[in-house]
Design an enzyme around this catalytic site. Structure first.
Site, PDB file in Angstrom:
ATOM      1  N   GLU A   1      30.296  51.990  -1.735  1.00 18.48           N
ATOM      2  CA  GLU A   1      31.665  51.809  -2.560  1.00 18.48           C
ATOM      3  C   GLU A   1      31.616  53.377  -2.924  1.00 18.48           C
ATOM      4  O   GLU A   1      30.877  54.686  -2.791  1.00 18.48           O
ATOM      5  CB  GLU A   1      30.420  51.690  -3.984  1.00 18.48           C
ATOM      6  CG  GLU A   1      31.631  51.421  -5.161  1.00 18.48           C
ATOM      7  CD  GLU A   1      30.742  51.194  -6.611  1.00 18.48           C
ATOM      8  OE1 GLU A   1      31.852  51.526  -7.347  1.00 18.48           O
ATOM      9  OE2 GLU A   1      29.470  50.707  -6.329  1.00 18.48           O
TER      10      GLU A   1
ATOM     11  N   ASP B   1      32.596  55.537 -16.675  1.00 13.94           N
ATOM     12  CA  ASP B   1      31.657  56.831 -15.964  1.00 13.94           C
ATOM     13  C   ASP B   1      31.030  57.307 -16.890  1.00 13.94           C
ATOM     14  O   ASP B   1      31.780  57.675 -17.892  1.00 13.94           O
ATOM     15  CB  ASP B   1      32.754  57.577 -14.770  1.00 13.94           C
ATOM     16  CG  ASP B   1      33.020  56.930 -13.869  1.00 13.94           C
ATOM     17  OD1 ASP B   1      33.118  55.653 -12.928  1.00 13.94           O
ATOM     18  OD2 ASP B   1      34.445  56.816 -12.861  1.00 13.94           O
TER      19      ASP B   1
END
Length: 260
Positions: A49, A60
């Site tokens: 990824e 995040d």
């Protein structure tokens, strides 16, 4: 069947579990992207990824957010990442899954991005700020280029929505293991086994667990209840510290037999 799904199914058919490391493109400069991807590939990962830095990330945790800030400070953009990947695509033997937000794709041009992404070895896309209901903005262009659109399924989703997301997801289902942001964790909810069974009951698309997975034990424990794992913050930290021993141990934990 997408190349991404086929690759994961081949891995699990051998008795192993899929291992997908997350890296932040441009962290340390885009010249690190090639050696990092080739080294991960050499260690036996299933897919990679590739995160694209964004000014306002929604999922995040602090480790990946800091990596994104470093990448942005180095001038990393979606277009530059795609161009960099195209430069060594003939050396890449595993599918790449790009993780970016919708605005950069729209600014690039959906059809142009899909075409260029395919030429860069990207075989899957994760767009965390794009609801399923808006996926037709990109899906036709991605489908035309053989790029799987991966859906994230959260623990907080209703049963009806979980069913819709799992049936729509291509390549694999990104099963979020915690409520909240990414980041290494010590423990997870006990009921995750039942949650994964529910996901697997709706589709034959592989289910991979992500968010917070950071130790070989986590990799093995999740491997017992789903098809594999995505490891982000621990990989990002380890790469930043040039700690490939830790990464190798994580990858080995997904294998039925030790990597030779």
């Amino acid at each position: 069947m997408s190349q991404l799904k086929e690759t994961i199914l081949k891995t699990t058919a051998n008795g192993d579990k899929a291992f997908v490391p997350y890296i932040m493109a441009g962290d340390g400069g885009l010249d690190k992207l090639q050696p990092t991807i080739l080294k991960l590939q050499e260690l036996g990962v299933t897919a990679i990824e590739v995160g694209i830095p964004f000014t306002d990330p929604v999922a995040d945790g602090p480790t990946i957010e800091r990596a994104g800030e470093r990448a942005l400070a180095a001038g990393t953009t979606l277009r530059k990442v795609v161009e960099t990947l195209q430069g060594f695509v003939d050396q890449v033997t595993v599918p790449l899954v790009a993780m970016t937000y919708l605005n950069p794709i729209l600014a690039y041009g959906v059809e142009d991005f899909a075409r260029d992404a395919k030429a860069a070895g990207i075989r899957g896309m994760i767009i965390p700020d794009m609801p399923l209901e808006e996926s037709e903005i990109v899906h036709p262009a991605f489908k035309a280029e053989g790029i799987a659109l991966v859906q994230l399924v959260s623990l907080a989703s209703s049963s009806e929505r979980i069913e819709r997301l799992t049936k729509a997801s291509e390549g694999f289902i990104y099963a979020v293991t915690v409520n909240g942001i990414t980041g290494a964790r010590q423990s997870f909810a006990d009921e995750l086994g039942e949650h994964f069974k529910k996901l697997q009951s709706y589709t034959d698309t592989p289910v991979l667990a992500g968010f917070g997975i950071s130790t070989p034990d986590h990799v093995r424990n999740f491997g017992a209840i789903c098809d594999g794992v995505i490891v982000g913050s621990k990989i990002v930290d380890s790469i930043a510290n040039d700690d490939w021993v830790t990464i190798e141990e994580l990858v080995k934990a997904s294998k039925v037999a030790p990597v030779k």
